[in-house]
Structure formats: C-alpha cells, structure tokens
Design a protein around this motif. Structure first.
Motif, PDB file in Angstrom:
ATOM      1  N   GLU A  87       0.668  -1.298   0.286  1.00  0.00           N
ATOM      2  CA  GLU A  87       0.022   0.134   0.111  1.00  0.00           C
ATOM      3  C   GLU A  87       0.926   1.197   0.218  1.00  0.00           C
ATOM      4  O   GLU A  87       0.440   2.377   0.213  1.00  0.00           O
ATOM      5  CB  GLU A  87      -1.022  -0.029   1.164  1.00  0.00           C
ATOM      6  CG  GLU A  87      -2.098  -1.092   1.059  1.00  0.00           C
ATOM      7  CD  GLU A  87      -3.158  -0.720   2.356  1.00  0.00           C
ATOM      8  OE1 GLU A  87      -2.682  -0.782   3.428  1.00  0.00           O
ATOM      9  OE2 GLU A  87      -4.425  -0.633   1.837  1.00  0.00           O
ATOM     10  N   SER A  96      -0.775  13.406  -2.008  1.00  0.00           N
ATOM     11  CA  SER A  96      -0.789  13.995  -3.171  1.00  0.00           C
ATOM     12  C   SER A  96       0.440  14.072  -3.906  1.00  0.00           C
ATOM     13  O   SER A  96       0.934  14.987  -4.509  1.00  0.00           O
ATOM     14  CB  SER A  96      -0.837  15.857  -2.579  1.00  0.00           C
ATOM     15  OG  SER A  96      -2.244  15.707  -1.780  1.00  0.00           O
ATOM     16  N   LYS A 128     -11.248   3.473   0.361  1.00  0.00           N
ATOM     17  CA  LYS A 128     -10.439   3.927  -0.585  1.00  0.00           C
ATOM     18  C   LYS A 128     -11.498   4.399  -1.877  1.00  0.00           C
ATOM     19  O   LYS A 128     -11.098   5.340  -2.429  1.00  0.00           O
ATOM     20  CB  LYS A 128      -9.834   2.558  -1.417  1.00  0.00           C
ATOM     21  CG  LYS A 128      -8.579   2.038  -0.436  1.00  0.00           C
ATOM     22  CD  LYS A 128      -8.121   0.958  -0.822  1.00  0.00           C
ATOM     23  CE  LYS A 128      -6.749   0.480   0.050  1.00  0.00           C
ATOM     24  NZ  LYS A 128      -6.151  -0.446  -0.477  1.00  0.00           N
ATOM     25  N   LEU A 173     -11.277   8.070  -0.635  1.00  0.00           N
ATOM     26  CA  LEU A 173     -10.097   8.873  -1.012  1.00  0.00           C
ATOM     27  C   LEU A 173      -9.860   8.933  -2.685  1.00  0.00           C
ATOM     28  O   LEU A 173      -8.780   9.580  -3.102  1.00  0.00           O
ATOM     29  CB  LEU A 173      -8.850   8.176  -0.301  1.00  0.00           C
ATOM     30  CG  LEU A 173      -8.917   8.399   1.192  1.00  0.00           C
ATOM     31  CD1 LEU A 173      -7.868   7.335   1.673  1.00  0.00           C
ATOM     32  CD2 LEU A 173      -8.447   9.737   1.325  1.00  0.00           C
ATOM     33  N   LEU A 202      -9.148   6.368  -4.261  1.00  0.00           N
ATOM     34  CA  LEU A 202      -7.997   5.285  -4.785  1.00  0.00           C
ATOM     35  C   LEU A 202      -8.681   4.123  -5.412  1.00  0.00           C
ATOM     36  O   LEU A 202      -8.242   3.609  -6.217  1.00  0.00           O
ATOM     37  CB  LEU A 202      -7.302   4.447  -3.596  1.00  0.00           C
ATOM     38  CG  LEU A 202      -6.692   5.522  -2.594  1.00  0.00           C
ATOM     39  CD1 LEU A 202      -5.972   4.807  -1.329  1.00  0.00           C
ATOM     40  CD2 LEU A 202      -5.311   6.006  -3.387  1.00  0.00           C
ATOM     41  N   ASP A 208      -5.771  17.546  -5.572  1.00  0.00           N
ATOM     42  CA  ASP A 208      -4.699  17.939  -4.572  1.00  0.00           C
ATOM     43  C   ASP A 208      -5.311  18.754  -3.407  1.00  0.00           C
ATOM     44  O   ASP A 208      -5.174  18.408  -2.189  1.00  0.00           O
ATOM     45  CB  ASP A 208      -3.422  18.746  -5.108  1.00  0.00           C
ATOM     46  CG  ASP A 208      -2.497  17.998  -6.178  1.00  0.00           C
ATOM     47  OD1 ASP A 208      -2.681  16.885  -6.052  1.00  0.00           O
ATOM     48  OD2 ASP A 208      -1.522  18.642  -6.528  1.00  0.00           O
ATOM     49  N   LEU A 224      -7.167  16.076  -1.243  1.00  0.00           N
ATOM     50  CA  LEU A 224      -6.394  15.144  -0.528  1.00  0.00           C
ATOM     51  C   LEU A 224      -5.530  15.917   0.604  1.00  0.00           C
ATOM     52  O   LEU A 224      -5.377  15.206   1.520  1.00  0.00           O
ATOM     53  CB  LEU A 224      -5.543  14.574  -1.682  1.00  0.00           C
ATOM     54  CG  LEU A 224      -6.049  13.453  -2.430  1.00  0.00           C
ATOM     55  CD1 LEU A 224      -5.137  12.748  -3.393  1.00  0.00           C
ATOM     56  CD2 LEU A 224      -6.494  12.251  -1.628  1.00  0.00           C
ATOM     57  N   ALA A 225      -5.275  16.869   0.369  1.00  0.00           N
ATOM     58  CA  ALA A 225      -4.732  17.970   1.303  1.00  0.00           C
ATOM     59  C   ALA A 225      -5.325  18.083   2.700  1.00  0.00           C
ATOM     60  O   ALA A 225      -4.916  18.156   3.840  1.00  0.00           O
ATOM     61  CB  ALA A 225      -4.386  19.342   0.992  1.00  0.00           C
ATOM     62  N   MET A 232      -3.924   9.551   6.339  1.00  0.00           N
ATOM     63  CA  MET A 232      -4.550   8.293   6.682  1.00  0.00           C
ATOM     64  C   MET A 232      -3.484   7.421   7.242  1.00  0.00           C
ATOM     65  O   MET A 232      -2.090   7.524   6.866  1.00  0.00           O
ATOM     66  CB  MET A 232      -4.767   7.863   5.140  1.00  0.00           C
ATOM     67  CG  MET A 232      -4.806   6.360   5.211  1.00  0.00           C
ATOM     68  SD  MET A 232      -6.326   5.768   4.209  1.00  0.00           S
ATOM     69  CE  MET A 232      -6.203   4.257   4.459  1.00  0.00           C
ATOM     70  N   PHE A 249      -2.232   3.798   7.288  1.00  0.00           N
ATOM     71  CA  PHE A 249      -2.644   2.256   6.579  1.00  0.00           C
ATOM     72  C   PHE A 249      -2.442   1.319   7.563  1.00  0.00           C
ATOM     73  O   PHE A 249      -1.970   1.287   8.510  1.00  0.00           O
ATOM     74  CB  PHE A 249      -1.738   2.299   5.180  1.00  0.00           C
ATOM     75  CG  PHE A 249      -2.242   3.029   4.237  1.00  0.00           C
ATOM     76  CD1 PHE A 249      -2.903   2.723   3.129  1.00  0.00           C
ATOM     77  CD2 PHE A 249      -1.848   4.545   4.192  1.00  0.00           C
ATOM     78  CE1 PHE A 249      -3.442   3.489   2.092  1.00  0.00           C
ATOM     79  CE2 PHE A 249      -2.253   5.352   3.214  1.00  0.00           C
ATOM     80  CZ  PHE A 249      -2.808   5.037   2.140  1.00  0.00           C
ATOM     81  N   ASP A 280      -7.002   2.815   9.071  1.00  0.00           N
ATOM     82  CA  ASP A 280      -7.362   1.427   8.557  1.00  0.00           C
ATOM     83  C   ASP A 280      -6.690   0.489   9.177  1.00  0.00           C
ATOM     84  O   ASP A 280      -5.662   0.025   9.214  1.00  0.00           O
ATOM     85  CB  ASP A 280      -6.818   1.234   7.029  1.00  0.00           C
ATOM     86  CG  ASP A 280      -7.127  -0.015   6.435  1.00  0.00           C
ATOM     87  OD1 ASP A 280      -7.827  -0.788   6.996  1.00  0.00           O
ATOM     88  OD2 ASP A 280      -6.783  -0.120   5.205  1.00  0.00           O
TER      89      ASP A 280
END
Lengths: 260, 248
Positions: A128, A137, B45, B48, B50, B71, B74-75, B79, B81, B161
């Motif tokens: 991942e 980003s 996901k 996000l 993904l 951008d 996402l800023a 996260m 993982f 997650d």
C-alpha cells in the motif's frame, strides 16, 4: 468442441496481446510525458541514476570484456579459413559498437534493472505504499516511474559506451597476447575502420533499450498482483518482456540504420 | 461532513458494496465495523479516490468529491494504513514530513524535520528514531510513525485502516489511546475501520456496521451494546450463531 473453437481461441489470444500492447504503449507515453512536465523529483532521479548506471558498470564491463575477447578468437579462427586474420581488430570494433555492446549491455541491464524496478514497485504496491503516495498528493507516475525511465534512458548509452571500450580492449588483449598481433597495428586498424555512425547508432540503441527496460520494469511493477507470488510474477514478466523487446527493437533499429 | 449515498462497487462478479449510505459529522469519530472481506477498506478507498465506485455519490461538506480539485481535496486528509505503508527507502523523519517537503505548502527542510520530530514525540517516539529507516522499527513503532505521518500536515479528516492489526494487546491499547487523544485535540473528523472491539470502544463516537455490502446498523457508541440488531449483537459478542454466516 465446435469447429469455430480454435478460431475463437486464436482471436482471444490476439485480442489479449493487442490489449497488452496498447496498455504498454499508453504507459510508455504517459511516462514520457511525465518526464517533461513538473514537478521534477531530482533526488529520486539521481538515486535511480546511481542504481541503474553506476551499479550496473561491473556487470556490463565484465560482459563486454569477455565478449570482446571471445569475438577476437572467433573472428581469427573464421578469418584464417580464407587468410583474413588481419580483419580481427576492425570486426571486433564494429561488432562491439554496432551490435554486441548495445544488445548485451541492454540485456544485462534488463536482467539487473528491470527485475529490481519491478520487484521494488511491486512490493510498494502490495504494501500500500503506492496508495500512501497518492493520499500524500504525490503522483506515482511522476515520483516512481518518470525518474527511473529518464535515468535508464540516459544511463544505458553511457554504459554502452563504456562497454564498447572495454569490449574492444578485451579483443585487443586477446589479439596482442594470444594471437600475436602487433599492438600498434591492432590499435591503428581499430581506429581506421571505425566510423562515427557505428558508435552513434549503438548509443541510440542504448537509449532505446534503457527506456524499454525501465518502462517494462515500472509497468509490471505497477500491475503487480497481491503477495509474494504476484511480485515474483511481475519481476519475471518484466525481465522476459524487456529482453524480448530489446531484441525486437534491435532488429528494427538495425533495419532503419543500416539497410541499404 | 462526509456524506455517502448509494455507493456500489464490484470486482468482477463480486459485488462488495451494494449501496452504502452513511453520514459522518464534522469533528466526530466514526468507526466502521464488519467482518474480514466485507468491503470496509474498499469503502475507505472509494472516499479517497483510490478506488472508483461504480455508482453513488460522495460529498465532502456538500461538494461532490468527483469534481473537487484532487490536490486540494487530498490535502484535507491524513491516513494511517493497515501495515503503516512507510516508504522503505526514506528515513523515518522524511516519511513523516513527506507532504511538508512537497507540493504547494512545502516548507524548508529544517522546519519540516522539526515538525516531524515534534509529531514523533507526540506519538511517543524519541528524536533518535527520526534518522532510522522503517525496516529498523518494530511493528508498533511503524504504526506510530504512520500515525505521525497521518497528522503531520494537521489534516481536517483522518482515516485509520485497521490501526491495531498485528499488534499485541498492550501496544494496541497504546495506539487506540493515541488515536483518541490526537483526534480530540485536533478536533479532526475521524473514520476508522476495524474488527477489533477494543478499538471500537476506545475510539468511536459513532459506530456503523457494514455487512453484505450495506450499512446494517449505525448509531452512537453508547447505544451499540443495547441495540437489538442481530448483526451487531453477533459481531460484538463474537458468536458463531446468528445471521452472519461463519465458515468453520
């Protein structure tokens, strides 16, 4: 089984191969476009340059050295059949810079670099890390693929040039020490018969092979399946496809450069 | 506010999400529970970007995320993982400061390192850890570094997650406490997916149970134990008998 089954099976294989070719082509074009557009990741590029260029020098150099030596012995033995032993220096030089230098250098880089890129990116995918890049980003095509492709495209011609020199030197060593050539005459014959385009065509081939190796490594890494088996398969496919594409591209380039 | 409406996602013939509707209020900590393979990670996901959902809409503060500048969108997120997903080739501090060293809000290297060390301290790691590589850390330490990376840019929304998977109970408790503290002090919106009930009780303001591709039940954590919902009861009590089929 119906009569049309073999045709259907053949059609499926052809369609699958064309789809793969299309995906690889799009991936290669995307990689090339990301090389040209900012942001540029200098640190990743320099790191890739070291990994692909500098650390491949020993294997490319040794391959070239032994190939040059063996080539000198073969040409001498073959030339002796029609009293043409004196062509050894020129044929070694032309053979190394036009064909063996770029092709063997490319194949050694494919074995060493395509596998390593595919394994590294494949592992990043299954753990991942590539998803993590996106959430931070950062475009994986820009951060992972573009620096490697650019580095390989620039590094492999340099490796080919070094390999050419070492290969010719290998031929010289064998010629002078084993075949009783005069050192000065050997060098003179090497230089006199070598043309600029002989060398330049090999370097262009090197750039194409470097691009191919990195693209195949990145492509298969990015498409890696899950787990150790997925990464292993991606690595194998990267090496095999890069090697086959180098040989195919070599034929096409030779046709373009040298066909009458 | 994160608002999910009718999210569907299939992989081949496997319909993982079959119409997920869920709202997560600003500043609240939502925990999504459900068995392994029920699509919790896929849902996260999808939010996000993904994974692209086959149907449905995802809105963040009323705005469809599909049309939001990537951008900028996402800023707002951090996260953690499942396996921490630290970059092996970079030292720990560089992992933590990754976002701070790139993009529109990049800051000088020295400042980024200072922030990284501060965030590492916040998750209970000493400054010496900053120069180690991820492979030199234990699983618990990697999770902490992943947590430090998730909060480094002070995001408004943090996703976790399976934050305690693979950790011993004591380390899992430490991570749960850290998540709760950090989410509270940052005032962030949090979404956690887990099947660890100790995490649920430590982290959640609200709980949603995902099963068969839909949200079977959602409500405040205080109501979870008392709900008569048979799916929730079977799951939180770990019973083999009930509406959720178990493979033996």
């Amino acid at each position: 089984m119906s009569l049309t089954s073999p045709f259907a099976a053949t059609g499926r294989v052809v369609l699958s191969a064309l789809a793969t070719l299309g995906r690889v082509t799009i991936f290669a074009l995307q990689a090339a476009s990301h090389i040209l557009r900012p942001p540029f990741y200098t640190r990743e590029f320099l790191n890739a340059l070291m990994q692909i260029g500098w650390f491949s020098l020993p294997v490319v150099g040794l391959t070239a050295l032994f190939t040059g030596g063996a080539l000198a012995l073969q040409i001498y033995a073959g030339g002796a059949r029609f009293n043409a032993e004196s062509v050894v220096p020129s044929i070694v030089a032309i053979g190394m810079v036009r064909e063996l230098g770029p092709v063997l250098g490319g194949l050694m880089v494919a074995a060493r670099v395509a596998s390593s890129i595919a394994a590294e990116i494949g592992t990043m995918k299954v753990t991942e890390q590539i998803d993590a890049l996106v959430t931070l980003s950062t475009d994986p095509m820009k951060y992972l693929v573009a620096p490697r492709v650019l580095a390989a495209t620039l590094a492999v011609p340099v490796l080919v040039a070094v390999g050419d020199s070492i290969g010719i030197w290998g031929g010289y060593l064998v010629g002078v020490t084993r075949l009783d050539f005069n050192a000065a005459t050997y060098l003179k014959n090497t230089v006199d018969f070598l043309e600029f385009w002989d060398v330049a065509s090999g370097l262009v081939k090197g750039a194409v092979f470097g691009f191919t190796v990195a693209v195949m490594g990145c492509y298969h890494g990015m498409r890696s399946g899950r787990g150790a088996q997925g990464v292993g398969r991606a690595t194998k496919l990267a090496v095999v496809s890069a090697s086959v594409m180098i040989l195919a591209a070599n034929y096409v380039l030779t046709e373009v450069f040298f066909s009458a | 506010m994160i608002d999910l409406q009718g999210i569907e996602k299939a992989f081949g013939s496997n319909r993982v999400l079959r119409g997920v509707d869920l709202s997560i209020g600003t500043g609240t900590s939502m925990v999504i529970i459900g068995g392994s393979g029920t699509g919790k990670s896929v849902l996260l996901k999808c939010i996000l970007g993904l994974v692209t959902p086959d149907a449905g809409s995802i809105r963040l503060d009323g705005r469809d995320v599909a049309n939001a500048p990537r951008d900028e969108f996402l800023a707002r997120f951090g996260m953690l993982f499942q396996g921490a997903a630290l970059f092996d080739s970079l030292p720990v501090w560089h992992n933590v400061a990754f976002r701070l060293l790139r993009g529109a809000n990049r800051c000088p290297k020295a400042e980024a390192r200072e922030i990284a060390v501060e965030k590492l301290r916040r998750v209970g790691l000493k400054p010496e850890v900053a120069d180690l590589y991820p492979a030199e850390l234990s699983g618990g330490m990697q999770k902490r570094v992943g947590l430090a990376r998730a909060i480094a840019a002070e995001p408004e929304i943090i996703f976790f997650d399976e934050p305690t998977t693979g950790l011993d109970p004591i380390m899992a408790g430490v991570i749960n406490e850290l998540i709760r503290e950090i989410v509270s002090e940052m005032g962030a919106t949090a979404m956690t997916i887990t099947h660890d009930m100790s995490s649920v009780r430590a982290i959640a303001d609200h709980v949603a149970m995902l099963h068969d591709g839909v949200i079977q039940w959602t409500g405040p954590i205080a109501e979870m134990d008392a709900t008569p919902d048979p799916y929730v009861q079977q799951f939180i009590n770990g019973r083999a008998e009930g509406p959720i089929a178990s493979v033996r």
